[in-house]
Enzyme design. Structure first.
Site, mmCIF file in Angstrom:
data_model
loop_
_atom_site.group_PDB
_atom_site.id
_atom_site.type_symbol
_atom_site.label_atom_id
_atom_site.label_comp_id
_atom_site.label_asym_id
_atom_site.label_seq_id
_atom_site.Cartn_x
_atom_site.Cartn_y
_atom_site.Cartn_z
ATOM 1 N N ILE A 56 0.865 -1.170 0.000
ATOM 2 C CA ILE A 56 0.000 0.000 0.000
ATOM 3 C C ILE A 56 0.907 1.227 0.000
ATOM 4 C CG2 ILE A 56 -0.172 -0.032 2.540
ATOM 5 C CD1 ILE A 56 -2.961 1.109 2.307
ATOM 6 N N SER A 57 0.586 2.202 -0.810
ATOM 7 C CA SER A 57 1.433 3.382 -0.968
ATOM 8 C C SER A 57 1.605 4.154 0.330
ATOM 9 C CB SER A 57 0.828 4.324 -2.018
ATOM 10 O OG SER A 57 0.775 3.722 -3.284
#
Length: 211
Positions: A56-57
């Site tokens: 996940i960024s």
């Protein structure tokens, strides 16, 4: 770090600037999109593993990309690389009168993202399993297109599916990537937004996911 401390730091650093992006990020619980074992790190500004070799960024990268896209409430948006759905959830909070179409090649992640959207009552995101480098022509043209995975070159299909006046944002380069904004307005105009680190975009059955 708690949620408000993170957002304060992102604003002080200049990553978060507009009220619409600040409110969108504040309204989406990042912990919903990461494994339970990592939820204490939900508001640490780093990428986190979501399985299947994907992450996940980091919040600052989501902020940079959301600001650069200059979204409007009625925009139709294409995302390449759904991951667990965090980035699309943030974008959906801005495009409240529009729609986000997101392509993910890993069925398990696509299913997880759909469950996350359902849990949060997000009904303006559609997740499609497929090859993100080919875009999604059935819903084109798109006002905005962005990728959460690095491409060796700009996929021609994404340029074709971008509306006149639209913006395409994607990381280019497989090892040392640059975040590039392409505007389609009497030709293509590129702006280099700086270095970044993303998982690679893999077409023809490969991997499109959050960096």
């Amino acid at each position: 770090m708690d949620k408000e401390a993170l957002f304060k730091r992102l604003q002080q650093s200049g990553y978060l600037r507009s009220e619409q992006v600040i409110e969108a990020m504040r309204s989406v619980p990042r912990e919903q999109f990461i494994p339970e074992s990592q939820r204490r790190q939900a508001y640490t500004d780093v990428p986190l593993s979501i399985g299947h070799g994907q992450t996940i960024s980091a919040p600052h990268m989501v902020a940079i990309m959301a600001e650069a896209l200059q979204l409007e409430p009625d925009h139709t948006v294409l995302e390449v690389g759904t991951g667990a759905g965090y980035h699309a959830a943030v974008i959906s909070r801005i495009t409240t009168k529009g729609h986000v179409y997101s392509i993910e090649r890993v069925p398990e992640l696509a299913a997880k993202a759909r469950r996350n959207f359902e849990t949060l009552g997000i009904d303006n995101v559609t997740v499609v399993i497929g090859d993100g480098s080919q875009g999604l022509p059935e819903h084109a043209p798109y006002d905005r297109i962005y990728a959460t995975c690095a491409a060796p070159s700009v996929p021609e299909a994404l340029i074709e599916q971008l509306a006149p006046g639209g913006k395409l944002l994607l990381p280019l380069g497989q090892h040392m990537s640059r975040l590039v904004l392409i505007e389609k307005n009497h030709g293509l105009h590129r702006t280099d937004l700086g270095g970044c680190a993303f998982v690679p975009m893999v077409s023809d059955g490969g991997s499109d996911g959050d960096h």
